[in-house]
Design a protein around this motif. Structure first.
Motif, PDB file in Angstrom:
ATOM      1  N   LYS A 189       0.837  -1.205   0.000  1.00 48.48           N
ATOM      2  CA  LYS A 189       0.000   0.000   0.000  1.00 48.48           C
ATOM      3  C   LYS A 189       0.871   1.254   0.000  1.00 48.48           C
ATOM      4  O   LYS A 189       0.558   2.236  -0.671  1.00 48.48           O
ATOM      5  N   GLU A 190       1.968   1.199   0.758  1.00 52.41           N
ATOM      6  CA  GLU A 190       2.862   2.350   0.866  1.00 52.41           C
ATOM      7  C   GLU A 190       3.553   2.643  -0.472  1.00 52.41           C
ATOM      8  O   GLU A 190       3.647   3.804  -0.889  1.00 52.41           O
ATOM      9  N   GLU A 191       4.037   1.580  -1.138  1.00 51.63           N
ATOM     10  CA  GLU A 191       4.713   1.760  -2.432  1.00 51.63           C
ATOM     11  C   GLU A 191       3.779   2.370  -3.477  1.00 51.63           C
ATOM     12  O   GLU A 191       4.193   3.193  -4.288  1.00 51.63           O
ATOM     13  N   ASN A 239     -14.390   4.672   1.110  1.00 52.30           N
ATOM     14  CA  ASN A 239     -15.576   3.804   1.005  1.00 52.30           C
ATOM     15  C   ASN A 239     -15.285   2.348   1.354  1.00 52.30           C
ATOM     16  O   ASN A 239     -15.688   1.419   0.648  1.00 52.30           O
ATOM     17  N   ASN A 240     -14.565   2.137   2.447  1.00 54.79           N
ATOM     18  CA  ASN A 240     -14.271   0.793   2.980  1.00 54.79           C
ATOM     19  C   ASN A 240     -13.314  -0.047   2.130  1.00 54.79           C
ATOM     20  O   ASN A 240     -13.211  -1.256   2.336  1.00 54.79           O
ATOM     21  N   PHE A 241     -12.616   0.564   1.181  1.00 56.67           N
ATOM     22  CA  PHE A 241     -11.638  -0.151   0.359  1.00 56.67           C
ATOM     23  C   PHE A 241     -10.375   0.695   0.251  1.00 56.67           C
ATOM     24  O   PHE A 241     -10.415   1.909   0.426  1.00 56.67           O
ATOM     25  N   TYR A 242      -9.264   0.057  -0.086  1.00 57.03           N
ATOM     26  CA  TYR A 242      -8.049   0.779  -0.454  1.00 57.03           C
ATOM     27  C   TYR A 242      -8.010   0.870  -1.966  1.00 57.03           C
ATOM     28  O   TYR A 242      -8.326  -0.094  -2.675  1.00 57.03           O
ATOM     29  N   TRP A 243      -7.648   2.043  -2.466  1.00 54.70           N
ATOM     30  CA  TRP A 243      -7.634   2.325  -3.900  1.00 54.70           C
ATOM     31  C   TRP A 243      -6.246   2.803  -4.311  1.00 54.70           C
ATOM     32  O   TRP A 243      -5.563   3.461  -3.545  1.00 54.70           O
ATOM     33  N   ILE A 244      -5.861   2.481  -5.558  1.00 56.13           N
ATOM     34  CA  ILE A 244      -4.601   2.980  -6.107  1.00 56.13           C
ATOM     35  C   ILE A 244      -4.885   3.680  -7.437  1.00 56.13           C
ATOM     36  O   ILE A 244      -5.820   3.328  -8.156  1.00 56.13           O
ATOM     37  N   LYS A 245      -4.052   4.668  -7.738  1.00 53.85           N
ATOM     38  CA  LYS A 245      -4.228   5.402  -8.989  1.00 53.85           C
ATOM     39  C   LYS A 245      -3.753   4.532 -10.143  1.00 53.85           C
ATOM     40  O   LYS A 245      -2.622   4.073 -10.174  1.00 53.85           O
TER      41      LYS A 245
END
Length: 147
Positions: free
Chosen positions: A112-114, A121-127
């Motif tokens: 997640k950090e990288e 909205n209860n999820f982790y998102w990446i661009k």
């Protein structure tokens, strides 16, 4: 008396067979595709589940494709209009992304950090990529295909 009874039975049968029966189905015209429900109504200006998939229907009731921004976040709709966002187990609704072009984070992408993952909205998102805002009032969907 028998003629009156026969007439009444015939009239009742004629009325029963002349009633309009609706069946839910996808329909299209030169503006795009929409979904007509059993009661002849159609969803408009909302996300709605049709069968096993979620779709977004604009203000005119036409199914959209591409990225759309709603009050609850950004939604990616494939070429068939099917929502690609993850389903929130708590609400059983598609979860909106924080920005257009952001996808649900999955561990095998990296940490997640990288990746600069964001909780929304209860999820982790990446661009994933940048997306220009879609005009959700535009009903012209000439390339929308029936599923």
């Amino acid at each position: 008396m028998r003629k009156v009874q026969l007439f009444l039975v015939a009239a009742l049968l004629a009325a029963a067979f002349s009633m309009t029966a609706y069946a839910a189905e996808w329909k299209s015209n030169d503006q795009g595709w929409w979904y007509e429900k059993d009661d002849a109504s159609y969803p408009a200006n909302k996300l709605e589940k049709v069968g096993e998939y979620w779709y977004y229907f604009n203000e005119a009731g036409y199914a959209q494709s591409g990225w759309v921004k709603l009050d609850t976040g950004w939604y990616e709709l494939n070429d068939y209009g099917i929502c690609q966002n993850p389903i929130d187990p708590a609400t059983q609704l598609p979860a909106g992304a924080p920005y257009g072009g952001w996808i649900k984070y999955v561990e095998w992408f990296g940490t997640k950090e990288e990746l600069g993952a964001v909780s929304y909205n209860n999820f982790y998102w990446i661009k994933f990529y940048d997306v220009p805002e879609t005009d959700i009032t535009n009903a012209c969907q000439t390339d929308f295909n029936q599923v």
